[in-house]
Design a protein around this motif. Structure first.
Motif, PDB file in Angstrom:
ATOM      1  N   MET A   1     -10.979   1.109  12.633  1.00  0.00           N
ATOM      2  CA  MET A   1     -11.322   2.346  13.324  1.00  0.00           C
ATOM      3  C   MET A   1     -12.841   2.470  13.366  1.00  0.00           C
ATOM      4  N   ARG A   2     -13.381   2.607  14.585  1.00  0.00           N
ATOM      5  CA  ARG A   2     -14.820   2.690  14.750  1.00  0.00           C
ATOM      6  C   ARG A   2     -15.182   3.872  15.635  1.00  0.00           C
ATOM      7  N   HIS A   3     -16.342   4.457  15.345  1.00  0.00           N
ATOM      8  CA  HIS A   3     -16.914   5.496  16.195  1.00  0.00           C
ATOM      9  C   HIS A   3     -18.364   5.108  16.449  1.00  0.00           C
ATOM     10  N   THR A   4     -18.815   5.302  17.661  1.00  0.00           N
ATOM     11  CA  THR A   4     -20.197   4.995  18.004  1.00  0.00           C
ATOM     12  C   THR A   4     -20.771   6.129  18.842  1.00  0.00           C
ATOM     13  N   ARG A   5     -22.072   6.286  18.751  1.00  0.00           N
ATOM     14  CA  ARG A   5     -22.795   7.266  19.559  1.00  0.00           C
ATOM     15  C   ARG A   5     -24.181   6.726  19.872  1.00  0.00           C
TER      16      ARG A   5
ATOM     17  N   PRO B   1     -13.456  -1.084   6.676  1.00  0.00           N
ATOM     18  CA  PRO B   1     -13.906  -2.297   7.370  1.00  0.00           C
ATOM     19  C   PRO B   1     -13.336  -3.566   6.743  1.00  0.00           C
ATOM     20  N   ASP B   2     -13.119  -4.570   7.583  1.00  0.00           N
ATOM     21  CA  ASP B   2     -12.697  -5.877   7.104  1.00  0.00           C
ATOM     22  C   ASP B   2     -13.898  -6.811   7.039  1.00  0.00           C
ATOM     23  N   GLN B   3     -13.653  -8.069   6.763  1.00  0.00           N
ATOM     24  CA  GLN B   3     -14.742  -9.027   6.611  1.00  0.00           C
ATOM     25  C   GLN B   3     -15.524  -9.191   7.902  1.00  0.00           C
TER      26      GLN B   3
ATOM     27  N   GLU C   1     -19.572  -8.645   8.595  1.00  0.00           N
ATOM     28  CA  GLU C   1     -20.450  -9.651   9.213  1.00  0.00           C
ATOM     29  C   GLU C   1     -21.226  -9.050  10.377  1.00  0.00           C
ATOM     30  N   VAL C   2     -20.562  -8.152  11.130  1.00  0.00           N
ATOM     31  CA  VAL C   2     -21.266  -7.464  12.225  1.00  0.00           C
ATOM     32  C   VAL C   2     -22.411  -6.629  11.678  1.00  0.00           C
ATOM     33  N   LEU C   3     -22.164  -5.939  10.554  1.00  0.00           N
ATOM     34  CA  LEU C   3     -23.221  -5.139   9.939  1.00  0.00           C
ATOM     35  C   LEU C   3     -24.419  -6.000   9.568  1.00  0.00           C
ATOM     36  N   SER C   4     -24.146  -7.103   8.912  1.00  0.00           N
ATOM     37  CA  SER C   4     -25.233  -7.951   8.442  1.00  0.00           C
ATOM     38  C   SER C   4     -26.024  -8.554   9.599  1.00  0.00           C
ATOM     39  N   GLU C   5     -25.305  -8.988  10.644  1.00  0.00           N
ATOM     40  CA  GLU C   5     -25.969  -9.666  11.753  1.00  0.00           C
ATOM     41  C   GLU C   5     -26.698  -8.700  12.677  1.00  0.00           C
ATOM     42  N   GLU C   6     -26.040  -7.600  13.034  1.00  0.00           N
ATOM     43  CA  GLU C   6     -26.615  -6.677  14.010  1.00  0.00           C
ATOM     44  C   GLU C   6     -27.798  -5.895  13.447  1.00  0.00           C
ATOM     45  N   PHE C   7     -27.734  -5.571  12.163  1.00  0.00           N
ATOM     46  CA  PHE C   7     -28.759  -4.692  11.601  1.00  0.00           C
ATOM     47  C   PHE C   7     -29.610  -5.369  10.531  1.00  0.00           C
TER      48      PHE C   7
ATOM     49  N   ALA D   1     -21.657  -0.966  -0.291  1.00  0.00           N
ATOM     50  CA  ALA D   1     -21.072  -0.032   0.669  1.00  0.00           C
ATOM     51  C   ALA D   1     -19.553  -0.066   0.632  1.00  0.00           C
ATOM     52  N   VAL D   2     -18.980  -1.237   0.362  1.00  0.00           N
ATOM     53  CA  VAL D   2     -17.514  -1.356   0.350  1.00  0.00           C
ATOM     54  C   VAL D   2     -16.949  -1.330  -1.067  1.00  0.00           C
TER      55      VAL D   2
END
Length: 323
Positions: free
Chosen positions: A1-5, A40-42, A46-52, A62-63
């Motif tokens: 489940m994701r929310h973005t703004r 969040p799953d793995q 990975e998206v967190l680490s790569e994108e930010f 965080a997890v």
């Protein structure tokens, strides 16, 4: 489940877009992004680490569940751990929901390990103060903390009302000693947990107010100061409630002791009164001659002694407030 703004120049421009577009939006000027991840799953990590470009230790914290409320500083971002708290009025137990938030110059990423945290309440807080959105990440962070701390304050108020109910039970005409003791211990455990979660938030908000961190601009300073005042009030209120619970437990024990003393006096008084006819009839029941033996006068004398002595003892104990 994701929310973005996506906010551009303080105006909400897009929401619930794919997380893969975040990096494209961040390349554009005057944009601020919010991303929320629930359970969040793995792949999400990975998206967190790569994108930010988040630090691996920060992602791990965080997890990781049951982290203490804190604000960790890394090279180009911060990690905030906090808890939303509510009270179950039936059992008196606290319901906690853990939240982690990554704070970067142009993005706020919230990570929830369970869906119990009401993220919609945070979004409503942002929408109700949309005129502050031009302050970027500071605005998003303020809305998040303001919602969390207001929940802390409301929980402390509920605990205070629950303790007032216990005070009413203490002096009820019918004894509720077992219920008062059970509820007192439940609320005391809740207050211990509440203190462990609320007290560190004072240092967290105080750190955010530091000018050298650059997270809060001058315009948002008063709003964060208001949040800090709420944290202090919740902390002080929690400490006073801990003392109040201890007082209730001590008062309950004192009331039980007083009731025991009252019962003991009553039982002793009635035992003394009952002992009078027992002694008189025992004396007159001896199988030996005595004044009035085998005569009507003996019955009258013994009956008079029982009535007079028992009545005298009753009046004496009544005067001494033993009956």
């Amino acid at each position: 489940m994701r929310h973005t703004r996506l906010y551009r120049r303080g105006v909400l421009e897009a929401k619930d877009f794919p997380a893969a577009q975040i990096s494209d939006y961040l390349e554009q000027p005057d944009t601020v992004v919010w991303l929320d991840l629930c359970e969040p799953d793995q792949a999400d990590l990975e998206v967190l680490s790569e994108e930010f470009g988040l630090h691996p230790l920060a992602v791990e914290d965080a997890v990781q569940q049951h982290e203490r409320p804190k604000l960790d500083r890394y090279q180009d971002h911060y990690l905030l751990n906090a808890y939303a708290i509510s009270l179950d009025p039936t059992t008196g137990r606290l319901i906690t929901s853990e939240l982690a938030a990554f704070i970067t110059p142009r993005a706020l990423i919230t990570v929830r390990t369970e869906p119990a945290f009401d993220i919609d309440g945070v979004v409503e807080r942002w929408d109700s103060s949309a005129d502050l959105a031009s302050h970027g990440v500071g605005f998003l962070l303020w809305g998040l903390l303001d919602y969390v701390i207001d929940g802390h304050f409301a929980t402390v108020q509920q605990l205070d009302e629950a303790l007032e109910g216990l005070e009413d039970l203490l002096f009820d005409e019918r004894p509720h000693s077992a219920e008062v003791q059970r509820r007192s211990f439940e609320l005391r455990k809740s207050l211990v947990v509440l203190r462990r979660l609320v007290l560190p938030m004072r240092e967290v908000v105080n750190s955010l107010l530091r000018r050298d961190l650059g997270l809060v601009d001058a315009a948002m300073g008063p709003y964060f100061q208001d949040v800090y005042d709420h944290v202090l009030r919740a902390t002080e209120w929690t400490e006073s409630l801990r003392d109040l619970v201890s007082t209730i437990l001590e008062t309950n024990l004192a009331i039980q002791g007083n009731r025991l003393n009252t019962i003991t006096k009553k039982v002793t008084s009635w035992a003394a009164i009952i002992a009078v006819p027992t002694a008189v009839t025992g004396f007159y029941g001896m199988n030996v001659p005595y004044p009035g033996f085998a005569q009507h006068s003996g019955v009258l004398i013994s009956t008079a002694l029982i009535v007079i002595l028992s009545g005298g003892l009753y009046l004496l104990f009544k005067r001494l407030d033993w009956l």
